[in-house]
Motif scaffolding. Structure first.
Motif, PDB file in Angstrom:
ATOM      1  N   PRO A 192      38.337  -8.782  18.113  1.00  0.00           N
ATOM      2  CA  PRO A 192      36.995  -9.144  18.391  1.00  0.00           C
ATOM      3  C   PRO A 192      36.453 -10.132  19.558  1.00  0.00           C
ATOM      4  N   TYR A 193      37.117 -10.025  20.178  1.00  0.00           N
ATOM      5  CA  TYR A 193      36.464 -10.783  21.878  1.00  0.00           C
ATOM      6  C   TYR A 193      36.711  -9.993  22.978  1.00  0.00           C
ATOM      7  N   GLY A 194      35.531 -10.341  23.843  1.00  0.00           N
ATOM      8  CA  GLY A 194      34.737  -8.981  24.784  1.00  0.00           C
ATOM      9  C   GLY A 194      36.273  -9.288  26.143  1.00  0.00           C
ATOM     10  N   ASP A 195      36.029  -8.542  26.800  1.00  0.00           N
ATOM     11  CA  ASP A 195      36.915  -8.489  28.360  1.00  0.00           C
ATOM     12  C   ASP A 195      35.544  -9.410  29.931  1.00  0.00           C
ATOM     13  N   PHE A 196      34.423  -9.189  28.639  1.00  0.00           N
ATOM     14  CA  PHE A 196      33.365  -9.416  30.134  1.00  0.00           C
ATOM     15  C   PHE A 196      31.992 -10.653  29.068  1.00  0.00           C
ATOM     16  N   MET A 197      31.803 -11.316  29.996  1.00  0.00           N
ATOM     17  CA  MET A 197      30.374 -12.599  30.018  1.00  0.00           C
ATOM     18  C   MET A 197      29.459 -12.282  30.411  1.00  0.00           C
ATOM     19  N   LEU A 198      28.411 -11.801  29.318  1.00  0.00           N
ATOM     20  CA  LEU A 198      27.491 -11.823  29.632  1.00  0.00           C
ATOM     21  C   LEU A 198      26.644 -12.739  29.275  1.00  0.00           C
ATOM     22  N   THR A 199      25.705 -13.146  29.542  1.00  0.00           N
ATOM     23  CA  THR A 199      24.758 -14.675  29.642  1.00  0.00           C
ATOM     24  C   THR A 199      23.857 -14.089  29.846  1.00  0.00           C
ATOM     25  N   ASN A 200      22.690 -14.328  28.374  1.00  0.00           N
ATOM     26  CA  ASN A 200      21.431 -13.806  28.100  1.00  0.00           C
ATOM     27  C   ASN A 200      21.944 -12.653  28.570  1.00  0.00           C
ATOM     28  N   GLY A 201      23.135 -11.405  27.968  1.00  0.00           N
ATOM     29  CA  GLY A 201      22.831 -10.157  28.297  1.00  0.00           C
ATOM     30  C   GLY A 201      23.198 -10.052  29.798  1.00  0.00           C
ATOM     31  N   ILE A 202      23.418 -10.989  30.349  1.00  0.00           N
ATOM     32  CA  ILE A 202      23.239 -10.318  31.669  1.00  0.00           C
ATOM     33  C   ILE A 202      25.337 -10.530  32.556  1.00  0.00           C
ATOM     34  N   LEU A 203      25.789  -9.856  33.308  1.00  0.00           N
ATOM     35  CA  LEU A 203      27.225 -10.431  33.545  1.00  0.00           C
ATOM     36  C   LEU A 203      26.702 -11.140  35.131  1.00  0.00           C
ATOM     37  N   ASN A 204      28.093 -12.018  35.260  1.00  0.00           N
ATOM     38  CA  ASN A 204      27.947 -12.776  36.065  1.00  0.00           C
ATOM     39  C   ASN A 204      26.184 -12.918  36.433  1.00  0.00           C
ATOM     40  N   ALA A 205      25.864 -13.971  35.724  1.00  0.00           N
ATOM     41  CA  ALA A 205      24.706 -14.452  36.193  1.00  0.00           C
ATOM     42  C   ALA A 205      24.234 -15.896  36.451  1.00  0.00           C
ATOM     43  N   GLN A 206      23.316 -15.113  37.275  1.00  0.00           N
ATOM     44  CA  GLN A 206      22.439 -16.734  38.255  1.00  0.00           C
ATOM     45  C   GLN A 206      21.064 -17.195  37.625  1.00  0.00           C
ATOM     46  N   VAL A 207      21.480 -18.725  37.729  1.00  0.00           N
ATOM     47  CA  VAL A 207      19.787 -18.731  38.186  1.00  0.00           C
ATOM     48  C   VAL A 207      19.539 -19.503  39.138  1.00  0.00           C
ATOM     49  N   THR A 208      18.417 -19.730  39.524  1.00  0.00           N
ATOM     50  CA  THR A 208      17.687 -21.191  40.633  1.00  0.00           C
ATOM     51  C   THR A 208      17.008 -21.824  39.396  1.00  0.00           C
ATOM     52  N   LEU A 209      17.265 -23.105  39.766  1.00  0.00           N
ATOM     53  CA  LEU A 209      17.124 -24.212  38.902  1.00  0.00           C
ATOM     54  C   LEU A 209      16.284 -25.165  40.196  1.00  0.00           C
ATOM     55  N   PRO A 210      15.805 -25.585  39.927  1.00  0.00           N
ATOM     56  CA  PRO A 210      14.825 -26.665  40.961  1.00  0.00           C
ATOM     57  C   PRO A 210      15.704 -28.399  40.938  1.00  0.00           C
ATOM     58  N   ALA A 211      15.118 -28.235  42.484  1.00  0.00           N
ATOM     59  CA  ALA A 211      16.447 -29.895  42.989  1.00  0.00           C
ATOM     60  C   ALA A 211      15.717 -31.047  42.789  1.00  0.00           C
ATOM     61  N   GLY A 212      16.488 -31.942  42.277  1.00  0.00           N
ATOM     62  CA  GLY A 212      15.868 -33.537  42.196  1.00  0.00           C
ATOM     63  C   GLY A 212      15.318 -33.949  40.779  1.00  0.00           C
ATOM     64  N   GLN A 213      15.828 -33.202  39.394  1.00  0.00           N
ATOM     65  CA  GLN A 213      15.468 -33.695  38.296  1.00  0.00           C
ATOM     66  C   GLN A 213      16.787 -34.038  37.563  1.00  0.00           C
ATOM     67  N   PHE A 214      16.314 -33.680  36.289  1.00  0.00           N
ATOM     68  CA  PHE A 214      16.871 -33.082  35.180  1.00  0.00           C
ATOM     69  C   PHE A 214      17.059 -31.956  34.150  1.00  0.00           C
ATOM     70  N   VAL A 215      17.324 -30.811  34.491  1.00  0.00           N
ATOM     71  CA  VAL A 215      17.148 -29.655  33.458  1.00  0.00           C
ATOM     72  C   VAL A 215      17.702 -29.924  32.266  1.00  0.00           C
ATOM     73  N   ARG A 216      17.451 -28.978  30.958  1.00  0.00           N
ATOM     74  CA  ARG A 216      17.195 -28.616  29.919  1.00  0.00           C
ATOM     75  C   ARG A 216      18.132 -27.491  29.611  1.00  0.00           C
ATOM     76  N   LEU A 217      19.332 -27.228  29.360  1.00  0.00           N
ATOM     77  CA  LEU A 217      19.217 -25.900  29.551  1.00  0.00           C
ATOM     78  C   LEU A 217      20.019 -25.710  27.623  1.00  0.00           C
ATOM     79  N   ARG A 218      18.996 -25.283  27.422  1.00  0.00           N
ATOM     80  CA  ARG A 218      19.570 -24.670  25.570  1.00  0.00           C
ATOM     81  C   ARG A 218      20.694 -23.915  25.090  1.00  0.00           C
ATOM     82  N   LEU A 219      22.246 -24.183  24.986  1.00  0.00           N
ATOM     83  CA  LEU A 219      23.501 -23.445  24.634  1.00  0.00           C
ATOM     84  C   LEU A 219      23.306 -22.823  23.560  1.00  0.00           C
TER      85      LEU A 219
END
Ligand code: C2O
Ligand code: CU
Ligand code: CU
Length: 492
Positions: A192-219
């Motif tokens: 039942p285990y995948g071999d490749f991680m998909l984060t929001n359906g994306i392989l090797n996902a990257q996001v840019t988040l704003p400096a100088g503050q707290f950021v919320r991630l809903r996991l």
């Protein structure tokens, strides 16, 4: 958008050849009326053949985020454009059983299902997904699912990051295995285990988040079976602010938090000390676990094998971008909510549910009974406050989910309940050789015909029968109902 090419970004600062792809952020739909259409489509998940996927509306994997307000009466119209049946379940919602979207609320191919209900849950991160018995793992694997964010006044009054897609990011974690022509492997019999991680359906996902503050991630862990031991590569603390059913009373600082299938954690990531250009990685520290941790298996191939088993791997690469123009959240609150939880004194009834397996090759069940749509397994009186103890004497962990209610985890036989799982929950990890007790109140929705589900949220286990159903009935009806249940049982 559906044909968008993968945007590859070189991680120049790392000096490595690792390439990343931009994290996809689902569209958000707010209001009180929501139209969803489930369809078969394709997605360019990786170079080569496109992958056949399921998605709601314009999404080529997953679906739009529905933003609802507590207290609103919402109308949903779910159109099934597949050539097979489906259902749509509102995971975590406290709603009438008939609106719940479990295995009984079939949406036949080509038809529309239109439930409506009052949003009674607290602000938090919920989700929708197919729940058709014996097809859940397949439809989820192909991509069908979506987030629901509930907002309410209490949460809105707090200084928390809530700019969707900017400093408040929904993150759905799944992994997939590809067949040779890039198609998702929906056959769970090997692993039942995948071999490749998909984060929001994306392989090797990257996001840019704003400096100088707290950021919320809903996991959200929307895997078939794998659990995650979350943390950051640089060892930084992060702050759990919400569980499945909304805000904790206070943030909990951790460096690791486990997330089993179906569970959600809202976390705050502290970027107040990070300059634009800094980089960090959210990872699964899944190495070093014993066999009972789902994904802790040592083997990479073959039965229960996966390239991601028992190791540390990346979930999301974060690049720190420019600071926001103003109004960003730069301090951590000490208090978040004033939840009053059920305790043992409140309990009016107790029951025990046992994980049973009859040896290798046989499916797991609860109490030895494989799921039967025509059998009621438990009858709960309306307004009962019940303690359920799930006993897992077996060698493998599970994820236990109850429809209708948000519960409090009150005991784990292995020791303490982690501080980060002290809030309202609808899904709880049941590690191997452990018993877990939860308390919930079953209020508001009595119905002596339509049952709610409880099940292992590993959808392969669920499809194989690790699911039961309960009725919530009014007091006067409960003795009649249990007589009927007895008669039904002895007739079998
Ligand atoms: Cu998320 Cu019964 O399921
Ligand atoms: Cu559910
Ligand atoms: Cu299970």
């Amino acid at each position: 958008m559906r044909s968008c090419l993968l945007v590859a970004v070189m991680a120049a600062a790392l000096g490595s050849a690792q390439t990343y792809n931009s994290l996809w952020i689902p569209d958000a739909i707010a209001g009180s009326s929501f139209d969803l259409t489930l369809r078969k489509t394709t997605k360019q998940v990786r170079p080569g053949d496109p992958t056949v996927t399921y998605g709601y509306n314009d999404a080529d994997f997953w679906g739009p985020t529905l933003i609802m307000t507590k207290g609103d009466f919402v109308q949903l119209n779910v159109k099934n454009e597949l050539t097979e049946d489906t259902t749509t379940h509102w995971h975590g919602f406290h709603i009438p059983a008939e609106m719940d979207g479990g295995p009984h609320q079939t949406i036949e191919a080509g038809t529309v299902w239109s439930p409506s209900f009052e949003v009674k849950n607290n602000a938090g991160t919920y989700w929708y997904h197919p729940h058709l018995h014996e097809s859940t793992a397949k439809q989820l694997t192909l991509g069908a699912g979506g987030f629901i964010i509930i907002q309410d006044e209490a949460e809105a009054a707090l200084a928390l990051p809530r700019s969707y897609g900017v400093d408040d990011i929904p993150i759905v974690l799944t992994s997939r295995r590809f067949l040779t022509n890039n198609q998702f492997d929906t056959n769970m019999t090997i692993s039942p285990y995948g071999d490749f991680m998909l984060t929001n359906g994306i392989l090797n996902a990257q996001v840019t988040l704003p400096a100088g503050q707290f950021v919320r991630l809903r996991l959200l862990n929307a895997e078939i079976e794998r659990a995650y031991n979350l943390g950051f590569a640089d060892g930084r603390k992060f702050y759990v602010i919400a569980n499945d059913g909304g805000l904790l009373n206070a943030p909990v600082a951790v460096t690791r938090a486990k997330l089993y299938v179906g569970e959600r954690l809202e976390i705050l990531v502290d970027l107040t000390g990070d300059k634009p250009g800094a980089q960090l990685d959210l990872q699964a520290f899944n190495g070093g676990f014993s066999l009972g941790f789902p994904g802790g298996e040592p083997q990479q191939t073959g039965l229960f094998g996966s390239l991601l088993n028992n190791k540390t791997f990346n979930l999301l690469h974060i690049v720190v971008g420019e600071a926001a123009a103003g109004g960003a959240v730069t301090a951590l609150r000490e208090k978040l909510a004033e939840n009053t939880y059920w305790t043992d004194k409140d309990v009016t009834n107790r029951r025990t549910i046992r994980v049973v397996d009859r040896g290798p090759g046989t499916p797991f069940t609860f109490d030895g009974n494989a799921y039967d749509m025509d059998r009621i397994d438990q009858i709960v009186e309306l307004d009962a406050v019940e303690a359920w103890t799930i006993v897992n004497n077996r060698t493998f962990g599970h994820s236990f989910h109850i429809h209708d209610v948000q519960f409090k985890i009150v005991a784990r036989s292995s020791g303490v309940v982690a501080d980060y799982e002290q809030g309202w929950k609808d899904t709880v990890s049941i590690p191997n050789n452990e018993s877990v007790t939860i308390i919930a109140k079953f209020d508001d929705f009595a119905d002596d015909k339509h049952p709610f589900m409880y099940h292992c949220h590993f959808s392969n286990h669920e499809d194989e029968g690790m699911m039961g159903q309960f009725l919530v009935v009014e007091k006067a009806k409960s003795s009649a109902a249990s007589e009927a249940k007895q008669a039904h049982k002895s007739a079998r």
